[in-house]
Structures are given as structure tokens and as C-alpha cells.
Enzyme design. Structure first.
Site, PDB file in Angstrom:
ATOM      1  N   HIS A  70       0.908  -1.330   0.146  1.00  0.00           N
ATOM      2  CA  HIS A  70       0.109   0.100  -0.688  1.00  0.00           C
ATOM      3  C   HIS A  70       1.062   1.700   0.099  1.00  0.00           C
ATOM      4  O   HIS A  70       0.221   2.228  -0.449  1.00  0.00           O
ATOM      5  CB  HIS A  70      -0.462   0.396   1.383  1.00  0.00           C
ATOM      6  CG  HIS A  70      -1.765  -0.946   0.945  1.00  0.00           C
ATOM      7  ND1 HIS A  70      -2.969  -1.312  -0.073  1.00  0.00           N
ATOM      8  CD2 HIS A  70      -2.276  -2.023   2.083  1.00  0.00           C
ATOM      9  CE1 HIS A  70      -4.241  -2.052   0.624  1.00  0.00           C
ATOM     10  NE2 HIS A  70      -3.634  -2.507   1.808  1.00  0.00           N
TER      11      HIS A  70
ATOM     12  N   ASP B 166      -4.223 -12.786   3.059  1.00  0.00           N
ATOM     13  CA  ASP B 166      -5.944 -12.660   3.844  1.00  0.00           C
ATOM     14  C   ASP B 166      -6.957 -12.373   2.489  1.00  0.00           C
ATOM     15  O   ASP B 166      -8.306 -12.301   3.258  1.00  0.00           O
ATOM     16  CB  ASP B 166      -5.973 -10.042   3.711  1.00  0.00           C
ATOM     17  CG  ASP B 166      -4.823  -9.735   3.586  1.00  0.00           C
ATOM     18  OD1 ASP B 166      -4.843 -10.072   2.093  1.00  0.00           O
ATOM     19  OD2 ASP B 166      -4.945  -8.942   3.486  1.00  0.00           O
TER      20      ASP B 166
ATOM     21  N   HIS C 106      -6.391  -7.200  -0.817  1.00  0.00           N
ATOM     22  CA  HIS C 106      -6.004  -5.680  -0.926  1.00  0.00           C
ATOM     23  C   HIS C 106      -5.039  -5.429  -2.386  1.00  0.00           C
ATOM     24  O   HIS C 106      -4.305  -5.796  -2.410  1.00  0.00           O
ATOM     25  CB  HIS C 106      -6.238  -5.153   0.132  1.00  0.00           C
ATOM     26  CG  HIS C 106      -7.067  -5.424   1.697  1.00  0.00           C
ATOM     27  ND1 HIS C 106      -6.126  -6.502   2.538  1.00  0.00           N
ATOM     28  CD2 HIS C 106      -7.866  -5.427   1.460  1.00  0.00           C
ATOM     29  CE1 HIS C 106      -7.133  -6.403   3.359  1.00  0.00           C
ATOM     30  NE2 HIS C 106      -8.011  -5.327   3.043  1.00  0.00           N
TER      31      HIS C 106
ATOM     32  N   ASP D 171      -2.224 -10.225  -2.906  1.00  0.00           N
ATOM     33  CA  ASP D 171      -2.903  -9.498  -1.699  1.00  0.00           C
ATOM     34  C   ASP D 171      -4.746  -9.582  -1.207  1.00  0.00           C
ATOM     35  O   ASP D 171      -4.793  -9.455  -2.856  1.00  0.00           O
ATOM     36  CB  ASP D 171      -2.378  -8.921  -1.150  1.00  0.00           C
ATOM     37  CG  ASP D 171      -2.888  -7.959   0.444  1.00  0.00           C
ATOM     38  OD1 ASP D 171      -2.192  -8.939   1.759  1.00  0.00           O
ATOM     39  OD2 ASP D 171      -3.780  -7.719   0.862  1.00  0.00           O
TER      40      ASP D 171
HETATM   41 ZN   LIG Z   1      -4.298  -7.045   2.427  1.00  0.00          ZN
END
Ligand SMILES: [Zn+2]
Length: 343
Positions: free
Chosen positions: A157, A283, A196, A194
Site C-alpha cells: 500500500h 488475507d 487488498h 493480497d
Molecule cells: Zn491485504
């Protein structure tokens, strides 16, 4: 498979941090579980990272941002919470007209959300997390088929000059640039599994045709990081066509995930990269608490399949640990992916 791990991740001591009254999900036990699982699976040797200094970090992140990460704690401390962390609560927005010098404002300039607070040991932990990724890239560049950087804090991120989403330095981007060092024309593909979207990695390489970024993730219309991750984001300028987002709906199971993964792998194979960087977030696993209102439902068997199909590309691969927060299944799922690279 070599495992690169630094015990200094514990200096980012987030166990007592809360945000909006909720416990911070990105905590030291994550890395300890992952290490134990890697060792139990017979992976190794486990080694500490070499110190590459700031040079490779400054190849991705500008010096003022790096200085903020290094010095932001304790500079912002007197102006913020009485607790042992520094967190922004005012942000540089698209309407901002000036860049003030107050330490409080720096937090909001160099982060895009409140999920990346600075603690006393954050910089040192992030620095050594980055060194793990760089050291794994060294190993692969030297001929290893794969290496696992057990990075904590994670990185995908982190934008070039903004922290967010538990991330400070973009470990996958650092690995990619380090692989290219001395061979700038070499193509690197980054596959981000991931849950996200890896907004930081996408943005760092958005105009760069030498790095293909491919991400499978929760649809940003219903999941963090919201502002990035649409299928229409395909790169810009010379990088047009070198960014592939595959957003997926909540409830995505093994079969649906693997079908999308096959699309991703076909795009990577067509790109013919010299190296692959795998942003390994766990995740996507069933029951991960970081998903807003329920995420994907990938099983341990699904993780094994994911590992086998990615390893099947046959590219030298730097595996960089990203997210994954369900401690009960974190190690098992990681091992399921990693074992595929040792077979
Ligand atoms: Zn994540």
C-alpha cells in the site's frame, strides 16, 4: 528455499495500538507465526537480511519521505496523542494550497490514511523489512529459483511518498527495482495476490513499461483501499497496458479465484519477464478479519493450488510477504503456497 527474516520487526510494537477503538491487525505475532510455519514446512535456511543501506530505498522513495519516516517519530509526538504513537488526523487533500512545516501536518502530508502510525521503532522495523526484500532479490538475481522475504511491516500500500494501510516502504517495488539494478531493460512482473489492491505498487510503476503489475483483489467499490484497483486502471503513458487489475466480488471461492489467477498468469507469461515478484498476501483466506464485512473464501487447498500455478510459470521468483491477519490459519496457508516453490 531461503527465508529472509529480521527479528527487528518486533520494534514496530503495534500490539497495544487501537484505531477507532479496534485492535490494530498488523501485529508482531503475524511474523512469528509465519516464521514458525516456514520452519515446520522444512523451508530454509532462515537468515537475517544484509544491510544495503538507503541507496536501494531511495531508488523508489524520495528522500523527503524517507526522512519523514525516520524522523517523524518523535517530531510529531508532542502535538499528537498522549500515547506512544504518531498518527495523522488532518490530511493534504486535493484542495490544499500550502505545505506547512508543523510536524503535525507532516503526518497528513506523508500518509493517505490513519492505518500507518509511527511508533518509536517503526522506522527501524520498516528499514529491515525492506532489507529482507532486497536480500531475497539478491538471492534470486544470483541464481536461486525463489526466495521468501518474510517482511513485516508489509509494503504494497505504500506509495512512493505516502504511507498507509499498515505499509511504509514498498518492499515489492524495492525488490523489483533491485532486480533491475544493473540491467535496467530487464522486465519484472509483480503479481499481487493480497486481498487488498496494492495501490502503492501500482502507482510506483504506473507509467513504467518495464514492470508489469498484476493484481487480484476485492472490488474497490466495496473494499479498501477504495481509491485504486478498478479494472479500468491499465497504466498511463509508456506504461499503458502494463497494469492489470482483476477485482473480484466478496465470497470469491477457490474455483473463482483460480480462474482469475489463470488470466493473471497468462498475462505474465505473455510479458515474458526475467523475474517475478510475488506480493504474497494471505488475507484472501476464509475468515480473514481485515475484510470489510466478509472477504474471500480461499481454503488451504486453494492456497496450495495458487502456489503450484504461480510456480508453474517457471520464473525466478522473489516472494514478498504482504498481509494476512487470521493468525489461526496464517502459517498453514503460507506454507501451502511456499511448498509449491520447493517441489
Ligand atoms: Zn491485504
Amino acid at each position: 528455499m531461503r527465508v529472509i527474516f529480521s527479528p527487528r520487526h518486533r520494534l514496530h510494537a503495534t500490539e497495544t495500538v487501537t484505531i477507532h477503538g479496534e485492535a490494530y491487525a498488523e501485529t508482531p505475532p503475524r511474523a512469528e507465526r509465519l516464521l514458525a510455519a516456514a520452519q515446520a514446512a522444512g523451508l530454509g535456511p532462515v537468515t537475517e537480511p544484509a544491510d544495503h543501506g538507503l541507496g536501494p530505498i531511495l531508488a523508489v522513495h524520495p528522500a523527503d519521505y524517507v526522512a519523514f519516516l525516520r524522523d517523524g517519530y518523535p517530531a510529531g509526538l508532542p502535538f499528537r496523542h498522549a500515547g506512544p504513537l504518531v498518527m495523522a488526523d488532518t490530511f493534504h487533500t486535493r484542495h490544499a494550497r500550502r505545505r506547512p512545516r508543523h510536524p503535525w501536518s507532516q503526518q497528513g502530508y506523508y500518509s493517505f490514511d490513519i492505518q500507518a502510525p509511527l511508533l518509536a521503532g517503526t522506522w527501524e522495523a520498516a528499514y529491515w523489512s525492506a532489507q529482507c526484500a532486497l536480500t531475497a532479490a539478491d538471492a534470486v538475481r544470483a541464481g536461486a529459483a525463489s526466495a521468501y522475504a518474510l517482511c513485516r511491516p508489509p509494503g504494497h500500500h505504500a506509495l512512493a511518498d505516502q504511507a498507509g494501510g499498515f505499509c511504509y516502504l514498498n518492499n515489492a517495488a524495492l525488490a523489483a527495482r533491485h532486480l533491475q539494478a544493473g540491467a535496467a531493460a530487464a522486465r519484472v512482473a509483480i503479481l499481487d495476490v493480497d486481498y487488498h489492491h496494492g495501490n502503492g505498487t501500482q502507482e510506483i510503476f504506473y507509467t513504467d513499461p518495464s514492470v508489469l503489475y498484476v493484481s487480484l483483489h476485492g472490488d474497490p467499490d466495496e473494499e479498501y483501499p477504495f481509491w485504486w484497483g478498478g479494472a479500468d486502471e491499465q497504466g498511463a503513458g509508456a506504461g499503458q497496458g502494463y497494469n492489470l487489475n482483476l477485482p473480484l466480488p466478496k465470497g470469491t471461492d477457490d474455483a473463482r479465484y483460480l480462474a482469475a489467477l489463470d488470466r493473471a498468469l497468462a498475462a505474465i507469461a505473455a510479458f515474458q519477464p526475467a523475474w517475478l515478484v510475488l506480493s504474497l498476501g494471505l488475507d484472501i483466506g476464509a475468515g480473514d478479519p481485515s475484510a470489510l464485512g466478509g472477504g474471500f473464501a480461499v481454503t488451504a487447498a486453494g492456497f496450495g493450488q495458487i502456489g503450484q500455478r504461480i510456480a508453474g510459470l517457471g520464473r525466478p521468483t522473489v516472494i514478498v510477504q504482504e498481509g494476512g491477519y487470521r493468525l489461526e490459519t496464517l502459517g498453514e496457508n503460507a506454507a501451502a503456497v511456499l511448498r509449491a516453490f520447493t517441489g
